[in-house]
Design a protein around this motif. Sequence first.
Motif, PDB file in Angstrom:
ATOM      1  N   GLY A 239       5.247  -5.399  -5.734  1.00 53.56           N
ATOM      2  CA  GLY A 239       4.807  -6.132  -6.864  1.00 53.56           C
ATOM      3  C   GLY A 239       3.534  -6.152  -7.055  1.00 53.56           C
ATOM      4  O   GLY A 239       2.959  -6.604  -8.198  1.00 53.56           O
ATOM      5  N   GLU A 240       2.903  -6.012  -6.038  1.00 54.76           N
ATOM      6  CA  GLU A 240       1.399  -6.020  -6.296  1.00 54.76           C
ATOM      7  C   GLU A 240       0.881  -4.699  -7.246  1.00 54.76           C
ATOM      8  O   GLU A 240       1.390  -3.576  -7.233  1.00 54.76           O
ATOM      9  N   LEU A 241      -0.246  -4.784  -7.828  1.00 50.70           N
ATOM     10  CA  LEU A 241      -0.858  -3.580  -8.343  1.00 50.70           C
ATOM     11  C   LEU A 241      -1.279  -2.558  -7.304  1.00 50.70           C
ATOM     12  O   LEU A 241      -1.992  -3.093  -6.406  1.00 50.70           O
ATOM     13  N   VAL A 242      -0.668  -1.462  -7.508  1.00 50.38           N
ATOM     14  CA  VAL A 242      -0.941  -0.583  -6.448  1.00 50.38           C
ATOM     15  C   VAL A 242      -1.671   0.915  -7.165  1.00 50.38           C
ATOM     16  O   VAL A 242      -1.817   0.977  -8.291  1.00 50.38           O
ATOM     17  N   HIS A 243      -2.319   1.995  -6.203  1.00 47.30           N
ATOM     18  CA  HIS A 243      -2.861   2.980  -6.897  1.00 47.30           C
ATOM     19  C   HIS A 243      -1.903   3.752  -7.817  1.00 47.30           C
ATOM     20  O   HIS A 243      -0.591   3.824  -7.419  1.00 47.30           O
ATOM     21  N   ARG A 244      -2.407   4.548  -8.736  1.00 49.28           N
ATOM     22  CA  ARG A 244      -1.448   5.042  -9.812  1.00 49.28           C
ATOM     23  C   ARG A 244      -0.488   6.105  -9.054  1.00 49.28           C
ATOM     24  O   ARG A 244       0.369   6.464  -9.923  1.00 49.28           O
ATOM     25  N   ASP A 245      -1.044   6.714  -8.111  1.00 58.80           N
ATOM     26  CA  ASP A 245      -0.142   7.943  -7.471  1.00 58.80           C
ATOM     27  C   ASP A 245       0.909   7.126  -6.579  1.00 58.80           C
ATOM     28  O   ASP A 245       1.431   8.139  -5.771  1.00 58.80           O
ATOM     29  N   GLU A 246       0.583   5.994  -6.448  1.00 57.48           N
ATOM     30  CA  GLU A 246       1.851   5.396  -5.300  1.00 57.48           C
ATOM     31  C   GLU A 246       2.902   4.908  -5.860  1.00 57.48           C
ATOM     32  O   GLU A 246       2.840   4.281  -7.192  1.00 57.48           O
ATOM     33  N   LYS A 247       4.006   4.571  -5.309  1.00 57.64           N
ATOM     34  CA  LYS A 247       5.073   4.207  -5.704  1.00 57.64           C
ATOM     35  C   LYS A 247       4.831   2.391  -5.729  1.00 57.64           C
ATOM     36  O   LYS A 247       4.405   1.956  -4.592  1.00 57.64           O
ATOM     37  N   PRO A 248       5.357   1.682  -6.660  1.00 57.76           N
ATOM     38  CA  PRO A 248       5.252   0.315  -6.480  1.00 57.76           C
ATOM     39  C   PRO A 248       6.358  -0.499  -5.701  1.00 57.76           C
ATOM     40  O   PRO A 248       6.450  -1.713  -5.653  1.00 57.76           O
ATOM     41  N   ASP A 249       7.425   0.293  -5.414  1.00 61.80           N
ATOM     42  CA  ASP A 249       8.466  -0.425  -4.381  1.00 61.80           C
ATOM     43  C   ASP A 249       8.504   0.143  -2.982  1.00 61.80           C
ATOM     44  O   ASP A 249       9.533   0.533  -2.334  1.00 61.80           O
ATOM     45  N   MET A 250       7.295   0.082  -2.186  1.00 59.85           N
ATOM     46  CA  MET A 250       7.181   0.563  -0.809  1.00 59.85           C
ATOM     47  C   MET A 250       7.120  -0.680   0.021  1.00 59.85           C
ATOM     48  O   MET A 250       6.855  -0.358   1.226  1.00 59.85           O
ATOM     49  N   GLY A 251       7.439  -1.769  -0.299  1.00 61.91           N
ATOM     50  CA  GLY A 251       7.388  -2.849   0.484  1.00 61.91           C
ATOM     51  C   GLY A 251       5.942  -3.287   0.931  1.00 61.91           C
ATOM     52  O   GLY A 251       5.026  -3.107   0.128  1.00 61.91           O
ATOM     53  N   ASN A 252       5.642  -3.757   2.189  1.00 58.71           N
ATOM     54  CA  ASN A 252       4.553  -4.113   2.589  1.00 58.71           C
ATOM     55  C   ASN A 252       3.682  -2.624   3.163  1.00 58.71           C
ATOM     56  O   ASN A 252       4.413  -1.940   3.791  1.00 58.71           O
ATOM     57  N   THR A 253       2.701  -2.354   2.409  1.00 62.68           N
ATOM     58  CA  THR A 253       1.887  -1.274   2.486  1.00 62.68           C
ATOM     59  C   THR A 253       0.851  -1.311   3.157  1.00 62.68           C
ATOM     60  O   THR A 253      -0.055  -1.929   2.314  1.00 62.68           O
ATOM     61  N   LEU A 254       0.210  -0.482   4.121  1.00 63.99           N
ATOM     62  CA  LEU A 254      -0.899  -0.565   4.464  1.00 63.99           C
ATOM     63  C   LEU A 254      -1.859   0.978   4.408  1.00 63.99           C
ATOM     64  O   LEU A 254      -1.154   1.810   5.015  1.00 63.99           O
ATOM     65  N   TYR A 255      -2.800   0.944   3.622  1.00 63.57           N
ATOM     66  CA  TYR A 255      -3.740   1.996   3.581  1.00 63.57           C
ATOM     67  C   TYR A 255      -4.991   2.098   4.580  1.00 63.57           C
ATOM     68  O   TYR A 255      -5.628   1.082   4.403  1.00 63.57           O
ATOM     69  N   ILE A 256      -5.331   2.972   5.241  1.00 59.21           N
ATOM     70  CA  ILE A 256      -6.221   2.956   6.223  1.00 59.21           C
ATOM     71  C   ILE A 256      -7.298   4.215   6.048  1.00 59.21           C
ATOM     72  O   ILE A 256      -6.691   5.411   6.023  1.00 59.21           O
ATOM     73  N   GLY A 257      -8.297   4.046   5.599  1.00 60.49           N
ATOM     74  CA  GLY A 257      -9.116   5.087   4.963  1.00 60.49           C
ATOM     75  C   GLY A 257      -9.118   5.090   3.536  1.00 60.49           C
ATOM     76  O   GLY A 257      -8.284   4.548   2.850  1.00 60.49           O
ATOM     77  N   SER A 258     -10.127   5.946   2.879  1.00 61.88           N
ATOM     78  CA  SER A 258     -10.046   5.969   1.427  1.00 61.88           C
ATOM     79  C   SER A 258      -9.036   6.884   0.656  1.00 61.88           C
ATOM     80  O   SER A 258      -8.982   7.977   1.369  1.00 61.88           O
TER      81      SER A 258
END
Length: 395
Positions: free
Chosen positions: A208-227
Amino acid sequence: MRLKQPTWIEELKEKRLAYGLSQNKLAIASGIARQYLSDIETGKVIPTAKVQDSLMESLERFNPDNPLEMLFDYVRIRFPTDNVTFIIHDILRLNIDYMIHEDFGYYSYPEHYRFGDVMVLCSHDLTKGVLLELKGKGCRQYENFLLAQHRSWYDFFRDCLNVKAVFKRVDLAINDKVGILDIPDLVRKCKQEECISVFRSFKNYRSGELVHRDEKPDMGNTLYIGSLKSEVYFCIYEKYYEQYVKNDIPLDEADVKNRFEIRLKNERASKAIEDLLRYENAERTAFKIINRYLRFADKNDTKRRSDWQTNERWEWFIGKNRGELSLTTKPEPYSYERTLNWLRHQVAPTLKVTSILDVLNETNVLPEMIKEAKLTEKHEKLIEQQNLSVEDVIV
């Protein structure tokens, strides 16, 4: 009366069937011919102890009870040629006559060919060459063709390198089927500096939060590590939540709880492929990358940060007290599910309104519209693709 213990051949066959594994798939994984495996299972030949060990080891890699599995989830390869027919016929080994051709493309390519989610973009500009793109579904569909061709991913990648192909992006996905990874806890550790990493950044999103445009908005809790702009970064997310949102699968019935994706671009992707082909050991390649970039630890104020003990759950994930992790394939035939979903959500309500109005007005607008609809060559190709066997498509 005591039952006779099953022989290793009986055990092999019983497990293979229990794991839902075909003879062809097991033979490819073990490096032997399918007919040879058939002869082994029927008792016509007695293999060496080395072949027996190889078969049983390969079989256990497909054990559905293993906590982790690894697969390719994105592959993008550029070929330095404008001969798209050669790439499709000789490298992909598919019949171009059954592929849909479109006079538009992506990434500034002017046209493309596709079969389902297997996408081949082409240009007469040699500096652009031919680009193969396989997203998640494309990888699963192409595995279906590889299986019929008696080839593995390793065979395919070698064929690509033989024609000087350049690997632009490769994603290795590790499926956590039992919940080894606790993503909210990993997020907490990142915030408390218990993630010891060469990366300087991490980002966490909840559905539900704003995510990077290339990512899906329905991935649940998501953690990105690194740029996300770097040549290597990690994406860890709650796969079971994604499946709940997309396919209405109850959370407690999902086959995969979490997913850890290693996303590699350009030189990093090429280096990973080189390592995969040199050792043919996906676990070695994947965790070599992971261990190079990060480690989750438990804070201990009496010690230097670099000496903090590795977190027990993270140790389990990277290899302690679990079975060997190997490259898994999940071949899926192409279906027009995406088209049906579009019809269901975008077109079906209008069709239903028209159908009701036909009844109320005693008209036949909807049947007449369907009867008079003209199918384009693209529509004819879609129908043809749905009625082809895998053997029809491969060359």
